[in-house]
Write a protein that holds these residues in place. Structure first.
Motif, PDB file in Angstrom:
ATOM      1  N   VAL A  73      86.870 -33.563 -29.944  1.00  0.00           N
ATOM      2  CA  VAL A  73      85.855 -32.828 -30.702  1.00  0.00           C
ATOM      3  C   VAL A  73      86.146 -31.341 -30.602  1.00  0.00           C
ATOM      4  O   VAL A  73      86.368 -30.806 -29.524  1.00  0.00           O
ATOM      5  N   ARG A  74      86.157 -30.703 -31.752  1.00  0.00           N
ATOM      6  CA  ARG A  74      86.271 -29.244 -31.828  1.00  0.00           C
ATOM      7  C   ARG A  74      84.962 -28.728 -32.391  1.00  0.00           C
ATOM      8  O   ARG A  74      84.569 -29.107 -33.488  1.00  0.00           O
ATOM      9  N   GLN A  75      84.269 -27.886 -31.624  1.00  0.00           N
ATOM     10  CA  GLN A  75      82.990 -27.343 -32.085  1.00  0.00           C
ATOM     11  C   GLN A  75      83.154 -25.888 -32.479  1.00  0.00           C
ATOM     12  O   GLN A  75      83.767 -25.100 -31.771  1.00  0.00           O
ATOM     13  N   GLU A  76      82.579 -25.560 -33.630  1.00  0.00           N
ATOM     14  CA  GLU A  76      82.587 -24.200 -34.132  1.00  0.00           C
ATOM     15  C   GLU A  76      81.380 -23.450 -33.577  1.00  0.00           C
ATOM     16  O   GLU A  76      80.422 -24.068 -33.088  1.00  0.00           O
ATOM     17  N   LEU A  77      81.401 -22.136 -33.652  1.00  0.00           N
ATOM     18  CA  LEU A  77      80.286 -21.325 -33.157  1.00  0.00           C
ATOM     19  C   LEU A  77      78.984 -21.628 -33.873  1.00  0.00           C
ATOM     20  O   LEU A  77      77.908 -21.510 -33.290  1.00  0.00           O
TER      21      LEU A  77
END
Length: 146
Positions: free
Chosen positions: A72-76
């Motif tokens: 999982v890559r979470q953005e700001l």
């Protein structure tokens, strides 16, 4: 003992890996203060849910076959997406205590992997990606769900 050292020493496992078509098979290889290690087998198509390791850091090594890790890559702004990488026999991955991922055997052959965690796993949170939002599905506890 590290994941790589355990993966390279199947004679030290004390168990022969088994493959179960109904679910992933796993066996605890090592449990000591602050550290535990697991042996897992994966038939083609078997996978985990998206999950974390309850704050434990860890590493895993693919012993045989290949596994795909979806991270999982979470953005700001809170949006989340998955990135994938294929790990073949001998490849490994370290991760910190806030790592959320899914592992799947997308290959045509069975796979075996060794996983090491520190401290020992107490909880694992399972997640679901709904559109571009990561939501908590459940929190599993050692001794209850595994």
């Amino acid at each position: 003992m590290t994941a790589r050292a355990l993966a390279a020493s199947p004679q030290a496992w004390g168990v022969t890996p088994r493959f179960d078509p109904g679910q992933r098979w796993y066996h605890r290889l090592l449990s000591e203060a602050g550290l535990e290690a697991w042996l897992l087998t994966w038939l083609p198509g078997q996978q985990t849910d998206l999950h974390d390791h309850g704050g434990s850091a860890g590493a895993f090594v693919v012993v045989a076959g290949s596994l795909t890790e979806r991270t999982v890559r979470q953005e700001l702004d809170g949006r989340a997406s998955l990135t994938a990488r294929v790990l073949t026999a001998g490849a490994g991955r370290q991760f910190g205590g806030h790592h959320v991922h899914q592992i799947v055997n997308n290959g045509l052959e069975p796979a075996i992997s060794v996983h090491v965690y520190g401290p020992e796993l107490a909880t694992m949170t399972r997640y679901r990606l709904r559109g571009d939002r990561l939501t908590v599905e459940a929190v599993d506890r050692a001794g209850a769900q595994w």
